[in-house]
Design a protein around this motif. Structure first.
Motif, PDB file in Angstrom:
ATOM      1  N   LEU A  80      11.009  59.574  44.477  1.00 30.97           N
ATOM      2  CA  LEU A  80      12.005  59.203  45.483  1.00 30.97           C
ATOM      3  C   LEU A  80      12.802  57.983  45.044  1.00 30.97           C
ATOM      4  CD1 LEU A  80      10.124  59.891  48.845  1.00 30.97           C
ATOM      5  CD2 LEU A  80      11.757  61.314  47.615  1.00 30.97           C
ATOM      6  N   LYS A  81      12.182  57.076  44.284  1.00 29.54           N
ATOM      7  CA  LYS A  81      12.955  55.950  43.723  1.00 29.54           C
ATOM      8  C   LYS A  81      14.057  56.467  42.812  1.00 29.54           C
ATOM      9  CE  LYS A  81       9.251  52.441  43.674  1.00 29.54           C
ATOM     10  NZ  LYS A  81       8.412  51.608  42.775  1.00 29.54           N
ATOM     11  N   LEU A  82      13.711  57.425  41.953  1.00 31.17           N
ATOM     12  CA  LEU A  82      14.695  57.990  41.036  1.00 31.17           C
ATOM     13  C   LEU A  82      15.784  58.734  41.803  1.00 31.17           C
ATOM     14  CD1 LEU A  82      15.328  58.344  38.031  1.00 31.17           C
ATOM     15  CD2 LEU A  82      13.945  60.407  38.050  1.00 31.17           C
ATOM     16  N   LEU A  83      15.399  59.472  42.852  1.00 29.68           N
ATOM     17  CA  LEU A  83      16.382  60.204  43.649  1.00 29.68           C
ATOM     18  C   LEU A  83      17.323  59.268  44.407  1.00 29.68           C
ATOM     19  CD1 LEU A  83      14.164  63.079  45.016  1.00 29.68           C
ATOM     20  CD2 LEU A  83      16.299  63.372  43.780  1.00 29.68           C
ATOM     21  N   ILE A 123       8.091  69.696  40.646  1.00 32.25           N
ATOM     22  CA  ILE A 123       8.118  70.336  41.965  1.00 32.25           C
ATOM     23  C   ILE A 123       8.908  69.484  42.951  1.00 32.25           C
ATOM     24  CG2 ILE A 123       6.694  70.945  43.956  1.00 32.25           C
ATOM     25  CD1 ILE A 123       4.500  71.776  42.022  1.00 32.25           C
ATOM     26  N   ILE A 124       8.565  68.190  42.992  1.00 37.00           N
ATOM     27  CA  ILE A 124       9.205  67.295  43.961  1.00 37.00           C
ATOM     28  C   ILE A 124      10.703  67.176  43.674  1.00 37.00           C
ATOM     29  CG2 ILE A 124       9.220  64.937  44.856  1.00 37.00           C
ATOM     30  CD1 ILE A 124       6.209  64.845  43.971  1.00 37.00           C
ATOM     31  N   MET A 125      11.057  66.969  42.398  1.00 41.43           N
ATOM     32  CA  MET A 125      12.466  66.783  42.051  1.00 41.43           C
ATOM     33  C   MET A 125      13.286  68.040  42.352  1.00 41.43           C
ATOM     34  SD  MET A 125      12.777  63.678  41.034  1.00 41.43           S
ATOM     35  CE  MET A 125      14.343  63.638  40.192  1.00 41.43           C
ATOM     36  N   ASN A 126      12.735  69.224  42.047  1.00 38.15           N
ATOM     37  CA  ASN A 126      13.485  70.457  42.281  1.00 38.15           C
ATOM     38  C   ASN A 126      13.709  70.702  43.770  1.00 38.15           C
ATOM     39  OD1 ASN A 126      13.516  70.821  39.582  1.00 38.15           O
ATOM     40  ND2 ASN A 126      12.182  72.594  39.518  1.00 38.15           N
ATOM     41  N   LEU A 127      12.667  70.509  44.582  1.00 37.87           N
ATOM     42  CA  LEU A 127      12.824  70.732  46.021  1.00 37.87           C
ATOM     43  C   LEU A 127      13.790  69.724  46.630  1.00 37.87           C
ATOM     44  CD1 LEU A 127       9.146  71.551  47.100  1.00 37.87           C
ATOM     45  CD2 LEU A 127      11.041  73.142  46.715  1.00 37.87           C
ATOM     46  N   CYS A 128      13.700  68.464  46.195  1.00 37.61           N
ATOM     47  CA  CYS A 128      14.610  67.444  46.715  1.00 37.61           C
ATOM     48  C   CYS A 128      16.046  67.685  46.243  1.00 37.61           C
ATOM     49  CB  CYS A 128      14.140  66.050  46.300  1.00 37.61           C
ATOM     50  SG  CYS A 128      12.611  65.538  47.115  1.00 37.61           S
ATOM     51  N   ALA A 129      16.211  68.172  45.003  1.00 36.90           N
ATOM     52  CA  ALA A 129      17.550  68.466  44.500  1.00 36.90           C
ATOM     53  C   ALA A 129      18.193  69.586  45.313  1.00 36.90           C
ATOM     54  CB  ALA A 129      17.483  68.847  43.020  1.00 36.90           C
ATOM     55  N   ASN A 130      17.400  70.611  45.713  1.00 39.60           N
ATOM     56  CA  ASN A 130      17.925  71.681  46.561  1.00 39.60           C
ATOM     57  C   ASN A 130      18.352  71.131  47.922  1.00 39.60           C
ATOM     58  OD1 ASN A 130      17.703  73.666  44.722  1.00 39.60           O
ATOM     59  ND2 ASN A 130      16.171  74.873  45.805  1.00 39.60           N
ATOM     60  N   GLN A 169       0.941  68.682  29.357  1.00 42.64           N
ATOM     61  CA  GLN A 169      -0.135  67.711  29.505  1.00 42.64           C
ATOM     62  C   GLN A 169      -1.361  68.392  30.094  1.00 42.64           C
ATOM     63  OE1 GLN A 169       1.224  64.393  31.792  1.00 42.64           O
ATOM     64  NE2 GLN A 169       2.996  64.012  30.504  1.00 42.64           N
ATOM     65  N   GLN A 170      -2.526  67.806  29.828  1.00 42.27           N
ATOM     66  CA  GLN A 170      -3.762  68.336  30.390  1.00 42.27           C
ATOM     67  C   GLN A 170      -3.809  68.043  31.886  1.00 42.27           C
ATOM     68  OE1 GLN A 170      -6.105  70.065  28.857  1.00 42.27           O
ATOM     69  NE2 GLN A 170      -5.047  70.026  26.887  1.00 42.27           N
ATOM     70  N   ARG A 171      -4.358  68.988  32.647  1.00 38.49           N
ATOM     71  CA  ARG A 171      -4.518  68.748  34.079  1.00 38.49           C
ATOM     72  C   ARG A 171      -5.615  67.724  34.289  1.00 38.49           C
ATOM     73  NH1 ARG A 171      -3.760  74.813  36.731  1.00 38.49           N
ATOM     74  NH2 ARG A 171      -1.697  75.166  35.835  1.00 38.49           N
ATOM     75  N   GLN A 172      -5.424  66.878  35.269  1.00 37.52           N
ATOM     76  CA  GLN A 172      -6.342  65.779  35.510  1.00 37.52           C
ATOM     77  C   GLN A 172      -6.332  65.457  37.003  1.00 37.52           C
ATOM     78  OE1 GLN A 172      -4.383  61.930  34.286  1.00 37.52           O
ATOM     79  NE2 GLN A 172      -3.034  63.362  33.226  1.00 37.52           N
ATOM     80  N   PRO A 173      -7.382  64.820  37.500  1.00 33.61           N
ATOM     81  CA  PRO A 173      -7.349  64.397  38.917  1.00 33.61           C
ATOM     82  C   PRO A 173      -6.166  63.464  39.136  1.00 33.61           C
ATOM     83  CG  PRO A 173      -9.564  64.222  38.006  1.00 33.61           C
ATOM     84  CD  PRO A 173      -8.657  64.505  36.848  1.00 33.61           C
ATOM     85  N   LEU A 174      -5.300  63.825  40.086  1.00 36.59           N
ATOM     86  CA  LEU A 174      -3.997  63.166  40.212  1.00 36.59           C
ATOM     87  C   LEU A 174      -3.730  62.811  41.673  1.00 36.59           C
ATOM     88  CD1 LEU A 174      -1.590  62.589  38.268  1.00 36.59           C
ATOM     89  CD2 LEU A 174      -0.599  64.712  39.088  1.00 36.59           C
ATOM     90  N   GLN A 175      -3.248  61.578  41.881  1.00 32.58           N
ATOM     91  CA  GLN A 175      -2.877  61.141  43.234  1.00 32.58           C
ATOM     92  C   GLN A 175      -1.390  61.464  43.434  1.00 32.58           C
ATOM     93  OE1 GLN A 175      -2.978  56.891  44.286  1.00 32.58           O
ATOM     94  NE2 GLN A 175      -4.325  57.473  45.959  1.00 32.58           N
ATOM     95  N   ILE A 176      -1.123  62.508  44.231  1.00 29.48           N
ATOM     96  CA  ILE A 176       0.245  62.996  44.412  1.00 29.48           C
ATOM     97  C   ILE A 176       1.132  61.944  45.077  1.00 29.48           C
ATOM     98  CG2 ILE A 176       1.642  64.810  45.474  1.00 29.48           C
ATOM     99  CD1 ILE A 176      -0.086  65.820  43.261  1.00 29.48           C
ATOM    100  N   SER A 177       0.547  61.124  45.953  1.00 27.70           N
ATOM    101  CA  SER A 177       1.357  60.170  46.716  1.00 27.70           C
ATOM    102  C   SER A 177       2.115  59.213  45.808  1.00 27.70           C
ATOM    103  CB  SER A 177       0.454  59.381  47.674  1.00 27.70           C
ATOM    104  OG  SER A 177      -0.572  58.706  46.951  1.00 27.70           O
ATOM    105  N   SER A 178       1.482  58.768  44.709  1.00 28.48           N
ATOM    106  CA  SER A 178       2.165  57.827  43.811  1.00 28.48           C
ATOM    107  C   SER A 178       3.319  58.503  43.092  1.00 28.48           C
ATOM    108  CB  SER A 178       1.169  57.256  42.794  1.00 28.48           C
ATOM    109  OG  SER A 178       0.606  58.291  42.011  1.00 28.48           O
ATOM    110  N   ILE A 179       3.166  59.789  42.737  1.00 26.27           N
ATOM    111  CA  ILE A 179       4.251  60.517  42.061  1.00 26.27           C
ATOM    112  C   ILE A 179       5.423  60.721  43.016  1.00 26.27           C
ATOM    113  CG2 ILE A 179       4.869  62.706  40.977  1.00 26.27           C
ATOM    114  CD1 ILE A 179       2.141  62.875  39.835  1.00 26.27           C
ATOM    115  N   ILE A 180       5.134  60.999  44.310  1.00 27.60           N
ATOM    116  CA  ILE A 180       6.212  61.154  45.297  1.00 27.60           C
ATOM    117  C   ILE A 180       7.029  59.874  45.397  1.00 27.60           C
ATOM    118  CG2 ILE A 180       6.697  61.459  47.757  1.00 27.60           C
ATOM    119  CD1 ILE A 180       4.333  63.346  47.899  1.00 27.60           C
TER     120      ILE A 180
END
Length: 850
Positions: free
Chosen positions: A553-556, A586-593, A538-549
């Motif tokens: 975490l819901k999925l985790l 990034i978030i999923m991999n670090l949390c999986a570890n 996907q193209q890089r775009q201005p992104l609010q990281i907090s919503s992705i976290i």
């Protein structure tokens, strides 16, 4: 004489280089084909081993399940659970000794006899409980080919009591075979030991059934005859009639006794393999001819000039000796200086003609100073764009025109005289006298080919690592997701039963509201899974990281045990310029570890998001520019790491996990993503004290693009309009018919696109709006919409889909479709979309008439 010898040596060198390149290409390609067959072998070994273990597990538990009070219901439930945990398995079936189907997941065909099927007969004849029997590819009643593997069931006396069967669907095999194809001319084929094709990628133009029925490939038969695990040969492929280089490999896992092996064949078209080599022959041959002509002419003019110089020297001997001595000293000093420089240097006069070159410039350009002197720079220094191959503007001409220092763009390639190409970086500057007049130009450039190739290779490997680990992460989360989904289904079934039995309207409404809330949870979980598994860059775009976290975490939470507490502290809503899929990874991999470190004893998984300002000199070793950064911290209270593990943790394929529990790609992928986003990652950890990762990503001042909000009208009821509704699910058709009829619409429903098209053709002007599903047999929704809009452009068409790789909202609107809705579609949304489409169509018709 010397020129002839030199040309002979150059020609011999070119010929030898072309021969060496030919043999190198052939050898490398053979090695790659063999390596790809082993990739398939390794993946299928894991798949067959898992399937064998699953069948053994069911066979072991079967007597106890059958002895329970509800008998076959318990068996069927166990089959359902096991099939749900095996995404590649289409069905699991149990037969008695006579071939009669006793239990199946999905629950179909119970009581029917299948004793004539090969997969049952293999087990019946073999009667070896340790062996996995692999049947020929089979066209199932679902209309697609499956691979059936079976195991023997014995009674308490050791006599044949039946068979247990697993039917493996085609998607896994197609994906696996497609993943090892690294060139468009490649083909991968998975074959049964009996000689029939199971699956092929890419699929041939004819049906797989026709290919399966074809005579066995002679190379396949020769491979079986030789008895080697891997063989290589070049011959005519059985389905394409073109010369191919083919590698065969026998797949027979040591841990799974199989009655017959599987074989994988991967091939490449020989003509396509040597396309670049043939081009090199023409290019280097042409350049050699040009070299011979230029050298001959250069020698002729040089000898003529020497004769003229000799006559002048006789008349001006004394004066020239003094001038030459002075010039010699100056030239020596300049030559010593230029020869000591590691970069290439070319100097020109004010007309842009070459006056001097150092040895590095001679080596890279392929021209000697004597050959290049007085030639225009563009003749000696030929540069093109690496991607478009268009000629780059002459930097010397730019300097002479502008009078300033000029640099060339990235991705610039120097075409040497011998055909060699070099990726270069350079700059050109004017040479001025004391009066400021331009006397010429000096061009300085360096060979950055190795650095450029290393960067390209790094990006390619990082992309492969990210995708490989994404698929590994999906596999890791599958069990937890299935658990959460089963809980949701239990709520839906439970409240549905209560609502059916409840007589009190208020209580019944409460039960239905709870049922709807559970269905909404299921829809949200599906959307989260689809968002995470999306493969496309996907193209890089201005992104609010907090919503992705929060979404991650819901999925985790649905995937990890409750013994691990999840804490989050989100103290920033800042934006970064990033790819949302990669940030999610990034978030999923670090949390999986973190989960892996605490899975036995439990603990706390903490995720924190803050902002931090980094000044000049801070984190200089990491290449971070001063500025404001978003700091993501993921910590756990697990076992921690020692210094040796911390040193290697970002290396690809390094892992402390047991075999089968991970590939060691996770942290390597995270490190690559962070670096590609101009960020940095650090870790602090000690044995027994847990681990904490810190990720720094630069904040951006760009604003996220606002989402267009489409408001639904307050009035959603119909006014007697005629609706053509198309869906292959009978329950959906019944529900929508009731919903639309209740709200004032006249509804005609169809089970597929073909039936709807035939009804529409009978009276094209009869229907005011068409609502269609996307994925249907015979004709899909997009094809139906195209036919209707081609025949009658004005009726609004609404397209609904659960999930489709063929179309998205942007493509649908470009086709002229009025609205694109994702299933499940709430009733208010469907009614509102129909009302909006009808109202807008009415305005369009009025405007067309006026």
């Amino acid at each position: 004489m010397l020129l002839s010898i030199a040309l002979l040596l150059v020609g011999s060198s070119i010929g030898w280089n072309l021969y060496a390149e030919y043999t190198t290409t052939d050898g490398q390609e053979r090695g790659l084909l063999v390596a790809q067959t082993k990739v398939v072998d390794k993946n299928l070994e894991h798949q067959l081993t898992a399937t064998n273990h699953a069948l053994d597990s069911i066979r072991h538990d079967l007597p106890a399940l059958a002895a329970e009070q509800d008998g076959m219901a318990s068996v069927t439930h166990r089959l359902e659970v096991m099939r749900g945990a095996m995404p590649t398995t289409r069905a699991i079936t149990i037969f008695d000794a006579n071939g009669t189907l006793l239990a199946r997941s999905p629950d179909k065909f119970v009581g029917e006899n299948f004793s004539d099927r090969e997969y049952f007969q293999l087990a019946h004849r073999g009667q070896d409980p340790a062996r996995l029997y692999v049947a020929q590819p089979f066209l199932a009643k679902t209309g697609e080919y499956v691979l059936n593997v079976s195991k023997v069931l014995l009674d308490e006396h050791g006599a044949f009591a039946g068979a247990i069967l697993a039917s493996l669907g085609p998607e896994y095999f197609y994906t696996l075979l497609q993943s090892v194809l690294y060139a468009p001319d490649m083909r991968a084929t998975l074959m049964h030991g009996g000689g029939k094709v199971i699956f092929a990628a890419p699929s041939p133009k004819e049906n797989d059934s026709e290919e399966s029925a074809a005579a066995p490939d002679p190379l396949f038969l020769q491979h079986l005859k030789d008895g080697q695990a891997t063989s290589l040969s070049g011959a005519v492929a059985p389905f394409s009639d073109t010369d191919r280089l083919m590698a065969w490999h026998t797949i027979q896992p040591a841990a799974v006794p199989m009655d017959t092996p599987l074989l994988v064949g991967i091939s490449r078209e020989v003509p396509a393999l040597f396309d670049s080599w043939r081009l090199a022959v023409f290019v280097q041959g042409g350049l050699f001819v040009m070299l011979a002509l230029t050298s001959t002419l250069g020698l002729f003019f040089r000898q003529r000039r020497q004769m003229e110089d000799a006559r002048l020297l006789a008349a001006q001997d004394t004066k020239r000796r003094q001038a030459e001595e002075s010039l010699r000293e100056s030239e020596e000093n300049l030559a010593i200086t230029l020869d000591s420089i590691g970069d290439a240097v070319i100097a020109t006069d004010a007309a842009g003609r070459v006056t001097r070159m150092n040895p590095t410039a001679e080596r890279l350009s392929g021209w000697t100073l004597s050959q290049a002197r007085n030639h225009k720079l563009a003749e000696v220094f030929q540069i093109v764009n690496a991607q478009s191959r268009e000629t780059v503007p002459d930097p010397v001409e730019q300097v002479l025109t502008q009078g300033t220092v000029v640099g060339i763009a990235n991705h610039t390639v120097l075409l040497a005289r011998n055909g060699q190409e070099y990726q270069i970086a350079d700059s050109a500057a004017p040479i001025r006298n004391a009066a400021g007049e331009i006397l010429g130009v000096v061009l300085v450039f360096s060979d950055v080919t190795e650095k450029y190739q290393a960067e390209v290779e790094r990006h390619r490997l990082e992309s492969q690592l990210r995708q490989a680990h994404k698929m590994e992460a999906i596999g890791t989360l599958a069990g937890g997701i299935a658990h959460d989904f089963n809980n949701i289904l239990a709520i839906i079934f439970g409240y549905n039963d209560l609502a059916i039995l409840e007589k009190d309207p208020a209580t019944r409404r409460h039960h239905l509201e709870e049922l709807r809330a559970a269905a909404t949870r299921a829809r949200d979980l599906v959307q989260q899974i689809l968002a995470f598994s999306h493969k496309a860059e996907q193209q890089r775009q201005p992104l609010q990281i907090s919503s992705i976290i929060k979404e991650a975490l819901k999925l985790l939470r649905a995937s990890i045990p409750t013994t691990i507490e999840i804490r989050q502290h989100i103290a920033s809503s800042g934006l970064v310029l990033a790819d949302p899929t990669q940030v999610h990874q990034i978030i999923m991999n670090l949390c999986a570890n973190a989960y892996y470190a605490m899975r036995e004893a439990g603990g706390i998984l903490a995720v924190t998001l803050t902002e931090e300002a980094i000044g000049p000199g801070e984190y200089g070793y990491a290449g971070l520019a001063p500025g404001n950064y978003l700091k993501l911290e993921v910590s756990d209270t697990g076992c921690g790491m020692d210094a040796k593990t911390r040193e290697k943790m970002f290396e690809p394929y390094f892992t402390t996990k047991k075999t089968g529990e991970g590939t060691g790609l996770g942290l390597a992928v995270v490190h690559g993503i962070v670096k590609s986003h101009h960020g940095h990652i650090t870790v602090s950890s000690e044995p027994g004290k847990g681990t904490s990762f810190h990720v720094y990503l630069p904040l951006t001042a760009q604003q996220a693009a606002p989402l267009a909000e489409k408001l639904l009208p307050p009035e959603r009821k119909g006014k007697g309009e005629r609706v053509l509704f198309v869906d292959d699910e009978i329950q959906i058709r019944g529900m929508v018919e009731a919903l639309l009829s209740t709200n004032g619409y006249q509804v005609t429903s169809c089970a597929d696109g073909k039936q709807a098209w035939e009804i529409f053709l009978e009276n094209p002007k009869h229907y005011d709006v068409i609502v269609t599903d996307m994925t249907m047999p015979a004709m899909n929704g997009a094809e139906l919409a195209q036919k209707i809009l081609a025949l009658r452009p004005h009726p609004p068409v609404i397209l609904c889909t659960g999930q489709s790789d063929l179309i998205n909202g942007e493509k649908a609107l470009a086709m002229g479709i009025s609205a694109y809705l994702n299933k499940p579609v709430p009733s208010d949304t469907l009614l509102g979309s129909i009302r909006v489409a009808l109202d807008e169509a009415g305005k369009g018709n009025v405007a067309a008439k006026t």
